[in-house]
Design a protein around this motif. Structure first.
Motif, PDB file in Angstrom:
ATOM      1  N   ASP A   1      27.449  47.480  97.077  1.00 35.36           N
ATOM      2  CA  ASP A   1      27.001  47.256  95.699  1.00 35.36           C
ATOM      3  C   ASP A   1      27.528  48.321  94.741  1.00 35.36           C
ATOM      4  O   ASP A   1      26.945  48.563  93.678  1.00 35.36           O
ATOM      5  N   SER A   2      28.631  48.932  95.073  1.00 35.19           N
ATOM      6  CA  SER A   2      29.139  50.080  94.317  1.00 35.19           C
ATOM      7  C   SER A   2      29.530  49.725  92.887  1.00 35.19           C
ATOM      8  O   SER A   2      29.416  50.566  91.984  1.00 35.19           O
TER       9      SER A   2
ATOM     10  N   ILE B   1      28.308  38.093 111.478  1.00 41.14           N
ATOM     11  CA  ILE B   1      27.109  38.731 110.935  1.00 41.14           C
ATOM     12  C   ILE B   1      27.447  40.196 110.667  1.00 41.14           C
ATOM     13  O   ILE B   1      27.833  40.925 111.584  1.00 41.14           O
ATOM     14  N   GLY B   2      27.317  40.605 109.404  1.00 35.34           N
ATOM     15  CA  GLY B   2      27.637  41.978 109.029  1.00 35.34           C
ATOM     16  C   GLY B   2      26.454  42.906 109.222  1.00 35.34           C
ATOM     17  O   GLY B   2      25.409  42.725 108.594  1.00 35.34           O
ATOM     18  N   LEU B   3      26.593  43.902 110.083  1.00 39.83           N
ATOM     19  CA  LEU B   3      25.537  44.871 110.352  1.00 39.83           C
ATOM     20  C   LEU B   3      25.149  45.610 109.074  1.00 39.83           C
ATOM     21  O   LEU B   3      25.980  46.241 108.430  1.00 39.83           O
ATOM     22  N   ASN B   4      23.859  45.518 108.724  1.00 35.76           N
ATOM     23  CA  ASN B   4      23.315  46.165 107.534  1.00 35.76           C
ATOM     24  C   ASN B   4      22.748  47.530 107.921  1.00 35.76           C
ATOM     25  O   ASN B   4      22.009  47.646 108.894  1.00 35.76           O
ATOM     26  N   PHE B   5      23.062  48.570 107.131  1.00 30.79           N
ATOM     27  CA  PHE B   5      22.630  49.932 107.445  1.00 30.79           C
ATOM     28  C   PHE B   5      21.253  50.275 106.869  1.00 30.79           C
ATOM     29  O   PHE B   5      20.778  51.401 107.064  1.00 30.79           O
ATOM     30  N   ALA B   6      20.599  49.357 106.159  1.00 28.94           N
ATOM     31  CA  ALA B   6      19.315  49.657 105.523  1.00 28.94           C
ATOM     32  C   ALA B   6      18.233  49.921 106.574  1.00 28.94           C
ATOM     33  O   ALA B   6      18.089  49.153 107.525  1.00 28.94           O
ATOM     34  N   PRO B   7      17.443  50.982 106.410  1.00 26.47           N
ATOM     35  CA  PRO B   7      16.408  51.305 107.397  1.00 26.47           C
ATOM     36  C   PRO B   7      15.432  50.168 107.662  1.00 26.47           C
ATOM     37  O   PRO B   7      15.049  49.915 108.807  1.00 26.47           O
ATOM     38  N   TYR B   8      15.016  49.442 106.615  1.00 28.51           N
ATOM     39  CA  TYR B   8      14.016  48.385 106.799  1.00 28.51           C
ATOM     40  C   TYR B   8      14.584  47.138 107.452  1.00 28.51           C
ATOM     41  O   TYR B   8      13.832  46.251 107.839  1.00 28.51           O
ATOM     42  N   PHE B   9      15.903  47.059 107.614  1.00 27.09           N
ATOM     43  CA  PHE B   9      16.505  45.976 108.384  1.00 27.09           C
ATOM     44  C   PHE B   9      16.869  46.420 109.796  1.00 27.09           C
ATOM     45  O   PHE B   9      17.265  45.600 110.614  1.00 27.09           O
ATOM     46  N   LEU B  10      16.736  47.725 110.068  1.00 28.32           N
ATOM     47  CA  LEU B  10      17.067  48.273 111.381  1.00 28.32           C
ATOM     48  C   LEU B  10      15.847  48.574 112.232  1.00 28.32           C
ATOM     49  O   LEU B  10      15.874  48.403 113.445  1.00 28.32           O
ATOM     50  N   ASN B  11      14.761  49.033 111.594  1.00 24.60           N
ATOM     51  CA  ASN B  11      13.625  49.578 112.333  1.00 24.60           C
ATOM     52  C   ASN B  11      12.474  48.585 112.491  1.00 24.60           C
ATOM     53  O   ASN B  11      12.179  47.816 111.578  1.00 24.60           O
ATOM     54  N   LYS B  12      11.817  48.627 113.654  1.00 25.28           N
ATOM     55  CA  LYS B  12      10.620  47.807 113.861  1.00 25.28           C
ATOM     56  C   LYS B  12       9.515  48.212 112.904  1.00 25.28           C
ATOM     57  O   LYS B  12       8.778  47.377 112.384  1.00 25.28           O
TER      58      LYS B  12
ATOM     59  N   PHE C   1      26.085  49.430 101.474  1.00 22.23           N
ATOM     60  CA  PHE C   1      26.169  50.731 100.817  1.00 22.23           C
ATOM     61  C   PHE C   1      25.989  50.594  99.303  1.00 22.23           C
ATOM     62  O   PHE C   1      26.454  49.639  98.689  1.00 22.23           O
ATOM     63  N   ASP C   2      25.346  51.574  98.736  1.00 20.20           N
ATOM     64  CA  ASP C   2      25.048  51.677  97.302  1.00 20.20           C
ATOM     65  C   ASP C   2      24.052  50.620  96.836  1.00 20.20           C
ATOM     66  O   ASP C   2      23.809  50.478  95.634  1.00 20.20           O
ATOM     67  N   GLY C   3      23.463  49.917  97.811  1.00 16.80           N
ATOM     68  CA  GLY C   3      22.361  49.021  97.524  1.00 16.80           C
ATOM     69  C   GLY C   3      21.155  49.346  98.389  1.00 16.80           C
ATOM     70  O   GLY C   3      20.155  48.637  98.358  1.00 16.80           O
ATOM     71  N   ILE C   4      21.277  50.424  99.184  1.00 18.49           N
ATOM     72  CA  ILE C   4      20.206  50.798 100.107  1.00 18.49           C
ATOM     73  C   ILE C   4      19.824  52.255  99.906  1.00 18.49           C
ATOM     74  O   ILE C   4      20.587  53.053  99.349  1.00 18.49           O
ATOM     75  N   HIS C   5      18.610  52.589 100.405  1.00 19.69           N
ATOM     76  CA  HIS C   5      18.086  53.945 100.257  1.00 19.69           C
ATOM     77  C   HIS C   5      17.492  54.402 101.582  1.00 19.69           C
ATOM     78  O   HIS C   5      17.266  53.608 102.483  1.00 19.69           O
ATOM     79  N   GLY C   6      17.247  55.681 101.675  1.00 18.94           N
ATOM     80  CA  GLY C   6      16.615  56.231 102.863  1.00 18.94           C
ATOM     81  C   GLY C   6      17.399  57.398 103.427  1.00 18.94           C
ATOM     82  O   GLY C   6      18.357  57.899 102.811  1.00 18.94           O
ATOM     83  N   ASN C   7      17.006  57.821 104.610  1.00 16.71           N
ATOM     84  CA  ASN C   7      17.693  58.898 105.327  1.00 16.71           C
ATOM     85  C   ASN C   7      18.798  58.256 106.163  1.00 16.71           C
ATOM     86  O   ASN C   7      18.558  57.778 107.278  1.00 16.71           O
ATOM     87  N   LEU C   8      20.012  58.226 105.619  1.00 15.36           N
ATOM     88  CA  LEU C   8      21.117  57.493 106.234  1.00 15.36           C
ATOM     89  C   LEU C   8      21.974  58.420 107.095  1.00 15.36           C
ATOM     90  O   LEU C   8      22.595  59.355 106.584  1.00 15.36           O
ATOM     91  N   GLU C   9      22.010  58.154 108.393  1.00 14.58           N
ATOM     92  CA  GLU C   9      22.852  58.972 109.282  1.00 14.58           C
ATOM     93  C   GLU C   9      24.326  58.775 108.942  1.00 14.58           C
ATOM     94  O   GLU C   9      25.127  59.702 109.044  1.00 14.58           O
ATOM     95  N   ILE C  10      24.683  57.554 108.562  1.00 15.91           N
ATOM     96  CA  ILE C  10      26.009  57.279 108.000  1.00 15.91           C
ATOM     97  C   ILE C  10      25.777  56.911 106.542  1.00 15.91           C
ATOM     98  O   ILE C  10      25.255  55.845 106.237  1.00 15.91           O
ATOM     99  N   ALA C  11      26.165  57.802 105.636  1.00 13.17           N
ATOM    100  CA  ALA C  11      25.839  57.647 104.222  1.00 13.17           C
ATOM    101  C   ALA C  11      27.063  57.426 103.355  1.00 13.17           C
ATOM    102  O   ALA C  11      26.952  57.323 102.130  1.00 13.17           O
ATOM    103  N   SER C  12      28.223  57.328 103.969  1.00 18.25           N
ATOM    104  CA  SER C  12      29.470  57.190 103.212  1.00 18.25           C
ATOM    105  C   SER C  12      30.515  56.490 104.066  1.00 18.25           C
ATOM    106  O   SER C  12      30.490  56.570 105.302  1.00 18.25           O
ATOM    107  N   SER C  13      31.443  55.838 103.396  1.00 14.80           N
ATOM    108  CA  SER C  13      32.545  55.171 104.097  1.00 14.80           C
ATOM    109  C   SER C  13      33.334  56.150 104.959  1.00 14.80           C
ATOM    110  O   SER C  13      33.844  55.778 106.021  1.00 14.80           O
TER     111      SER C  13
END
Length: 326
Positions: free
Chosen positions: A9-10, A232-243, A277-289
């Protein structure tokens, strides 16, 4: 490792661009051309996100006609690419990506997130195609001319495509435009699967069995996308990754868990990357391209061979691009 990211979403973040707000080197963004180059990206899909009132307020954007907004967003990307054409070039199809790669350039592709501006008019789809748009995420969080969004309301979630949505899906097949079901209701998903003659994708979604969010995909959906030849494109957003939906950490460990799950349910040909990227928030272990190699190295350490990593990173997406973007 080359890679293709199906969603970021840059563009939205630099819509009111100043001299400091650019796509070449921007510390406020997860995706810029320099970071893509450092991460060895093959192609990046740039979404033109259609903002709601809340987003307009948050980003201090003035209300603007949808088509004027789209035109301006397209112009911004075109200008940025022109200014930095030594490292990046626009792409509209498979062959463009190949040529750009041969010239040592990253490919930039345009998408629209939320097809509301189509407004029930097939001519709009043709107009967007001529402007270089090659993917449309049919809905966002609101009902539009295509259909209905994902929802925690079972009745809403069951609603399918509208009559125009069915017609539009078939027309997008003819045009050579990717259909993206991320954000779509479950009922709409199955209508796309029924009426699309080409592979379709979920550009930034994960497995609902591992993170029970309505934006994620059920096992049957994963299987259906695989059967249709999509990805299916893997989304890095925490709320789509975590139970635990309150867990704000986006970890490589959870990414690998979702990838292994998707592979086990849908097969290795369904795997792709869609960071959001640039549409998600949180503590991102991978935060950049530029940090993308961390994921590929972790996959190798976990036992994935190079052929499987390449399928996930770019080969599966390239297969779909070749088949759909005529």
């Amino acid at each position: 490792m080359r890679y293709i990211d199906l969603h970021c979403d840059s563009l939205l973040k630099i819509f009111n661009k100043s001299e400091q707000e650019n796509l070449f080197e921007n510390n406020n963004l997860s995706v810029d051309f320099k970071s893509l180059q450092q991460g060895e990206a093959l192609a990046q899909f740039f979404a033109i996100f259609m903002p709601d009132e809340e987003t307009l307020t948050e980003l201090k954007l003035e209300e603007i006609n949808d088509d004027l907004y789209i035109d301006r967003a397209v112009n911004i990307l075109e200008q940025e690419v022109t200014q930095h054409n030594q490292i990046v070039a626009l792409a509209k199809n498979y062959q463009d990506i190949i040529v750009n790669q041969q010239q040592g350039k990253i490919s930039a592709l345009l998408t629209i997130e939320d097809g509301r501006s189509v407004a029930g008019n097939l001519d709009k789809l043709k107009r967007y195609y001529k402007k270089g748009i090659r993917l449309i995420t049919l809905t966002w969080n609101y009902e539009n001319c295509f259909g209905y969004p994902n929802s925690t309301n079972p009745a809403q979630m069951a609603r399918g495509l509208k009559d125009f949505g069915i017609e539009a899906v078939q027309y997008m097949n003819q045009l050579g435009m990717l259909i993206d079901v991320s954000h779509l209701s479950d009922g709409g998903f199955y209508d796309v699967a029924q009426y699309s003659s080409k592979p379709f994708i979920a550009s930034h979604s994960n497995a609902r069995s591992l993170a029970n969010h309505p934006r994620n995909l059920t096992d049957q959906m994963i299987i259906k996308i695989a059967e249709k030849g999509g990805v299916i494109g893997l989304n890095f957003a925490p709320y789509f990754l975590n139970k635990d939906s309150t867990n704000s950490k986006s970890s490589i460990e959870r990414m690998i868990a979702h990838l292994n799950y998707l592979k086990n349910i849908g097969g290795e040909n369904v795997l792709a990357l869609g960071t959001d990227f640039d549409g998600i928030h949180g503590n991102l272990e991978i935060a950049s391209s530029k940090q993308m190699p961390l994921l590929f190295k972790a996959l190798a350490r976990s036992g994935w061979n190079i052929d499987l990593i390449e399928k996930f990173a770019f080969k599966n997406s390239m297969r779909v691009i070749k088949e759909v973007l005529s």
